[in-house]
Structures are given as structure tokens and as C-alpha cells.
Design a protein around this motif. Structure first.
Motif, PDB file in Angstrom:
ATOM      1  N   HIS A  78     -32.468 -44.713  28.928  1.00 16.26           N
ATOM      2  CA  HIS A  78     -31.103 -44.907  28.459  1.00 16.26           C
ATOM      3  C   HIS A  78     -30.986 -46.323  27.894  1.00 16.26           C
ATOM      4  O   HIS A  78     -31.342 -47.302  28.572  1.00 16.26           O
ATOM      5  CB  HIS A  78     -30.111 -44.715  29.603  1.00 16.26           C
ATOM      6  N   PRO A  79     -30.499 -46.496  26.652  1.00 19.84           N
ATOM      7  CA  PRO A  79     -30.470 -47.825  26.014  1.00 19.84           C
ATOM      8  C   PRO A  79     -29.747 -48.887  26.835  1.00 19.84           C
ATOM      9  O   PRO A  79     -30.230 -50.027  26.945  1.00 19.84           O
ATOM     10  CB  PRO A  79     -29.752 -47.563  24.689  1.00 19.84           C
ATOM     11  N   GLN A  80     -28.607 -48.537  27.412  1.00 19.03           N
ATOM     12  CA  GLN A  80     -27.844 -49.545  28.144  1.00 19.03           C
ATOM     13  C   GLN A  80     -28.595 -50.013  29.389  1.00 19.03           C
ATOM     14  O   GLN A  80     -28.495 -51.183  29.774  1.00 19.03           O
ATOM     15  CB  GLN A  80     -26.465 -48.972  28.540  1.00 19.03           C
ATOM     16  N   ASN A 140     -18.084 -47.840  12.550  1.00 17.38           N
ATOM     17  CA  ASN A 140     -17.805 -46.451  12.169  1.00 17.38           C
ATOM     18  C   ASN A 140     -19.054 -45.585  12.121  1.00 17.38           C
ATOM     19  O   ASN A 140     -19.010 -44.470  11.580  1.00 17.38           O
ATOM     20  CB  ASN A 140     -17.107 -46.427  10.805  1.00 17.38           C
ATOM     21  N   LEU A 141     -20.160 -46.084  12.656  1.00 13.11           N
ATOM     22  CA  LEU A 141     -21.410 -45.336  12.579  1.00 13.11           C
ATOM     23  C   LEU A 141     -21.267 -43.972  13.242  1.00 13.11           C
ATOM     24  O   LEU A 141     -20.722 -43.845  14.337  1.00 13.11           O
ATOM     25  CB  LEU A 141     -22.529 -46.126  13.256  1.00 13.11           C
ATOM     26  N   ARG A 201     -20.938 -51.120  19.293  1.00 10.35           N
ATOM     27  CA  ARG A 201     -20.588 -52.524  19.535  1.00 10.35           C
ATOM     28  C   ARG A 201     -21.815 -53.425  19.493  1.00 10.35           C
ATOM     29  O   ARG A 201     -21.762 -54.553  18.983  1.00 10.35           O
ATOM     30  CB  ARG A 201     -19.868 -52.655  20.881  1.00 10.35           C
ATOM     31  N   LEU A 202     -22.933 -52.953  20.013  1.00  5.55           N
ATOM     32  CA  LEU A 202     -24.166 -53.736  19.947  1.00  5.55           C
ATOM     33  C   LEU A 202     -24.576 -53.976  18.501  1.00  5.55           C
ATOM     34  O   LEU A 202     -24.927 -55.103  18.117  1.00  5.55           O
ATOM     35  CB  LEU A 202     -25.289 -53.005  20.691  1.00  5.55           C
ATOM     36  N   PHE A 232     -21.142 -43.588  23.144  1.00  4.51           N
ATOM     37  CA  PHE A 232     -21.794 -44.070  21.927  1.00  4.51           C
ATOM     38  C   PHE A 232     -21.123 -45.337  21.409  1.00  4.51           C
ATOM     39  O   PHE A 232     -21.730 -46.110  20.653  1.00  4.51           O
ATOM     40  CB  PHE A 232     -21.762 -42.971  20.857  1.00  4.51           C
ATOM     41  N   GLY A 233     -19.869 -45.566  21.802  1.00  2.00           N
ATOM     42  CA  GLY A 233     -19.178 -46.784  21.397  1.00  2.00           C
ATOM     43  C   GLY A 233     -19.939 -48.038  21.797  1.00  2.00           C
ATOM     44  O   GLY A 233     -19.863 -49.064  21.114  1.00  2.00           O
ATOM     45  N   GLY A 234     -20.684 -47.985  22.897  1.00  2.00           N
ATOM     46  CA  GLY A 234     -21.472 -49.137  23.314  1.00  2.00           C
ATOM     47  C   GLY A 234     -22.563 -49.469  22.313  1.00  2.00           C
ATOM     48  O   GLY A 234     -22.853 -50.645  22.051  1.00  2.00           O
TER      49      GLY A 234
END
Length: 512
Positions: free
Chosen positions: A296-298, A32-33, A15-16, A10-12
């Protein structure tokens, strides 16, 4: 909702979003979402993102400009007696002005800010007070009040008089006037110091020459410093008065920053939604999950940036009729990607973000998304792969209930296959009894038959193209998968005699 965010990467997403934010407070919120405390809050951000996207796609905005971080100034001004610097007050004015500019957008689309448009200009009457006395660079205006106007007039007159007095000393070769703060001197070349009767004030700029204050301007210089001191006192009084005015509007300033943070996150979320071709999922209270033609979003972004192939869609239905999917199939068939896609989209929806789904998107009110993915072994804590999985299962069994979504990759691996399968059956049976929902991947053949006969388990598989030896990434619910290890081995060129013997051994194992 609580969720295991790290294995879902989820860190990706954070960052986006951070890159798309315009303000430092919005960027921090993106970093921090996390899943919203309630489904209601998630729905509010979904609606705000939808409203922002409509505005962006229609060309109406809003678009936030880059803003300074005024949070430290607001904390400072909360202390009685504190005086902000002029630059800090000017930064506050910039943020106040943006709040005023945004109010019409929010009034037109109230979903943008659920707390109300009035929070954007609750402290706006501070803005004309700042503009009246401060220049754009934060300096106090010379005409900031009557006293300053008089003092600056006196200062100007006195400086002009001193400039005229010094003209007579500029006949010496290389001599020129030099001001050091409010004291006027004559800058003389080295060796010419005796040309003027006065007080030596050190070397000139860059260490060259000598500064001499002529005796006839000493009194005038003293007067200038006195006037400058009074001006500084008056400037500080004005800054304190403005700071006091800001303190009286402290709650309004705090509400403004909170509102800008929310709007910045919503606008960034709208931009992400556009990039992902996303939409808001329907958030419901029952523990169900329906994702039809999801991505998948990425993988979507990688394809858009020509960094990867066209992503394959995934469709998943998890509900009362199919509470837990047991997904089987060959390696590299897309099982882990399917788990990550389901988990990531569920978490994104609970955060209030849009998700890349072309068909129906229904996400239940899961209070916990529990993920066991990857190798949990730890050298530092002396955990083997199997022991690591057991530790994770202990945590799951302690907390799981009928609003828990589980995503378990390769359940039962890391030990003897028969023991692993037996443990996996016991775990799944126990979790099913608690009403848990989720997906489990495995290579263990006994789990297929177990799922086929269990009322709360449903077989599923990732379809594999046996001719091309390529995964299709298509999830087939109700169809158990095949490992295809021997088929792939033969297609990849292992000797046929060896593969044939392996088939004989496999038949022997099945018969015993």
C-alpha cells in the motif's frame, strides 16, 4: 475507467502528486487526476514517468522550475483587441523560455511527451519580440522603438531644465524639490508658503509642509505631462502589438501549456515512483490482476518517514481460474487493507502512475472498479447500515459486466447472518455469471463452503499468527480463514469457563 475513488483514499495520492508538481497547471492536473479514458493513454503516462525517472536518477533531468500561471492571460489574449499588461507578457516570456529549454530533453527521450517536442517551442518566436521591448519587470523599454527613444530624450531634457529652474527656490530653509508624477514642485515647511510665488498643490508627503508649483515651471510641467501622455500612448501601442502577436500564436501557446502540464505531472509521477520504489504495471486488455509482493503506497511512505512499521507485502492473482476471491479471517487480520491495496494500485495503474510492486504487476482493462467499503449508513437519508449496502449493491448489479472489478468489504453484514449469507451467495452467483472479477471479504461461515463448491469463486484468507495473536497480512489463496474469535478472547484473558461455554454453544449452533 470509472472508479469509486473516495473509499480507496485516492485523494491521498492526488495530494502527494500535487506537492511534487512545480507549476500551477501541473498541480491542478494532479488535484483532478482520474483513471485515463483508455488503457493507451495510461500507457503513455507510464512511459513518460519512466523516462522522467531515468532522467532524474541519472542526474540529467529535466527539472521544472516554478512557473507563473499564464492560463488566464492566454484566455484574455484570445479576445480580439485585448491588450495584456507588461507583467503578463513577461510571464508568457518566462514560460516560453522554459519550453525552449525543455525541448532538447524531450528530443532525447521522446516518451516524455507523446504529442511531440515541437509543441514546446511552437510559439517561441514571440519570445525575442517580448525581450526586445519589455524590461524584466514588464515595463516598456525607453528605447523600445524610435518614437519612444525620441520622447524619452525630450522628457529627460525638459526635466533637467525644470530642475535647474527650481534651484533658485531651494535657498529657503527646509525647501526641496518634489515630483508628483510629471509635475515638479517645491516642498516648503509649514509657514514658509509665502516664500515662493506659485500654485499650491496640497500638503507634502505624510501631511507635512506644503507643495508649491512655482509660476515659472508651470509651462514646463504642462509640457512634461504632454510628453508623458504620448509615451503612455506609445507604450500601450507596443503592448497591443505584442498581444496581437500572442493572439496569432494562440494555438502554440495553448499547446505549450498543455505540454508543460503533462511534463510536470510526469516528473512529479517519477519522483513519486522513486519514493515508492514503484514501477509501471503491464496493462493488458483481458480482465486479470496479478500483483506479486505489492504494498500500500501510504504504508510505504509512512515507513520511509519513520511514521509506521515496515509494511507487509501482498500478493494477489485474479484471473479466469480464480475470478472472485472470497477472503475470510479474523478481525484486524488485514482484509480491508488488502482490499484497499488492490483497489488503489489498480486505479493508480489506470491513471498511468507507477505502483509499489516488487514482482509481476499485470493490470487488466477494467472499465469499472466498484468499491463497497466502510459503513454506508446515512442519518440524513434515513439509511441503516444494511439498507446502505443494499443501495450500493443495486448500483453494482445495474452496471457490472466482465470488465468490472469488485471490492466488497463484509458482504452480507448488517442483517440476520443467515439471511445475509443467503443474499451474499445470490449476489456472488449472479456477478460470477456476468464474468465479474474481484475480491470479497466476509465473516459469514456459510460463504466459505459456498466458495469451495462454486466454479467461479475461490476461498482465500489472511494468515494470522495464533501464538502472537498478530496478523501477518499474508494473503493465502485457496485456504479459507478462521474467525478465531474465541481463541483471541481466551488469549486476551477472558475467563476460561466463559470461553469454554461459548465453545459448547458454538458446537450446538453448528449441529443445528
Amino acid at each position: 475507467m470509472e472508479a469509486d475513488l473516495k473509499p480507496l483514499e485516492f485523494g491521498g495520492i492526488r495530494r502527494l502528486l500535487e506537492k511534487l508538481c512545480a507549476t500551477p497547471f501541473g498541480a491542478e492536473a494532479a488535484r483532478n487526476l482520474a483513471p485515463a479514458p483508455t488503457v493507451g493513454v495510461a500507457r503513455q503516462l507510464q512511459a513518460a514517468i519512466t523516462a522522467a525517472r531515468v532522467g532524474l536518477e541519472s542526474g540529467e533531468g529535466p527539472i521544472l522550475p516554478e512557473l507563473p500561471d499564464v492560463r488566464a492571460s492566454i484566455r484574455q489574449v484570445a479576445s480580439p483587441g485585448a491588450a495584456l499588461a507588461g507583467t503578463a507578457l513577461r510571464n508568457l516570456a518566462l514560460v516560453l523560455r522554459v519550453g525552449l529549454q525543455l525541448r532538447p530533453y524531450v528530443e532525447k527521450r521522446p516518451a516524455l511527451l507523446p504529442t511531440g517536442a515541437e509543441r514546446l517551442d511552437a510559439a517561441a518566436d514571440l519570445l525575442p519580440q517580448i525581450d526586445a521591448v519589455l524590461l524584466a519587470n514588464g515595463s516598456v523599454r525607453e528605447d523600445g522603438n524610435d518614437t519612444l527613444r525620441q520622447l524619452h530624450g525630450e522628457l529627460k531634457t525638459e526635466r533637467e531644465q525644470i530642475q535647474r529652474t527650481l534651484q533658485g527656490h531651494l535657498r529657503a530653509p527646509g525647501a526641496k524639490v518634489h515630483w508628483s508624477s510629471q509635475r515638479a514642485c517645491v516642498h516648503l515647511p509649514d509657514g514658509a508658503v509665502d516664500k515662493i510665488r506659485g500654485v499650491r498643490r496640497g500638503t507634502g508627503p505624510g501631511g507635512h509642509g506644503v507643495l508649491v508649483e512655482p509660476m515659472e515651471v508651470v509651462v514646463g510641467n504642462n509640457h512634461l505631462e504632454k510628453i508623458a501622455g504620448r509615451i503612455e500612448q506609445e507604450n500601450q501601442a507596443i503592448l497591443r502589438a505584442l498581444s496581437d502577436a500572442a493572439r496569432e500564436r494562440l494555438i502554440g501557446l495553448q499547446h505549450l501549456v498543455e505540454s508543460l502540464t503533462w511534463l510536470d505531472l510526469a516528473i512529479a509521477g517519477a519522483q513519486l515512483s522513486i519514493h515508492l520504489h514503484g514501477k509501471a504495471a503491464e496493462m493488458v486488455d483481458v480482465p486479470v490482476l496479478v500483483l506479486e509482493v505489492a504494498y500500500h503506497p501510504q504504508l510505504v511512505l509512512a515507513y520511509a518517514e519513520k511514521r509506521g512499521p515496515r509494511p507487509k507485502p501482498l500478493s494477489v492473482h485474479i484471473d479466469a481460474e480464480s475470478p472472485i476471491l472470497v477472503v475470510t479471517g479474523p478481525n484486524s487480520g488485514g482484509k480491508s487493507v488488502a482490499l484497499k491495496t488492490v483497489g488503489l494500485l489498480t486505479v493508480m495503474a489506470h491513471c498511468g502512475l507507477h505502483i509499489p510492486v516488487e514482482g509481476r504487476a499485470v493490470v487488466g482493462n477494467f472499465t469499472h472498479v466498484f468499491v463497497d467499503m466502510g459503513d454506508p449508513q446515512s442519518v440524513a437519508f434515513e439509511l441503516s447500515t444494511y439498507s446502505g449496502h443494499v443501495e450500493i449493491l443495486k448500483r453494482l448489479l445495474a452496471d457490472a459486466d466482465d470488465h468490472t472489478l469488485i471490492l466488497l468489504d463484509e458482504l452480507g453484514t448488517g442483517t440476520d447472518p443467515e439471511e445475509g449469507a443467503a443474499l451474499a451467495m445470490a449476489v456472488l452467483d449472479h456477478l460470477a455469471g456476468r464474468g465479474v472479477r474481484g475480491m470479497v471479504t466476509t465473516h459469514l461461515t456459510p460463504l466459505k463452503a459456498f466458495a469451495d463448491t462454486h466454479a467461479c469463486l475461490c476461498n482465500a484468507s489472511m494468515r494470522f499468527d495464533q501464538e502472537r495473536l498478530e496478523p501477518t497480512y499474508e494473503l493465502q489463496i485457496g485456504v479459507p480463514g478462521r474467525s478465531l474469535g474465541l481463541v483471541i478472547a481466551a488469549k486476551r484473558g477472558l475467563p476460561e469457563v466463559l470461553v469454554s461455554k461459548a465453545r459448547d454453544y458454538l458446537e450446538y449452533l453448528h449441529s443445528h
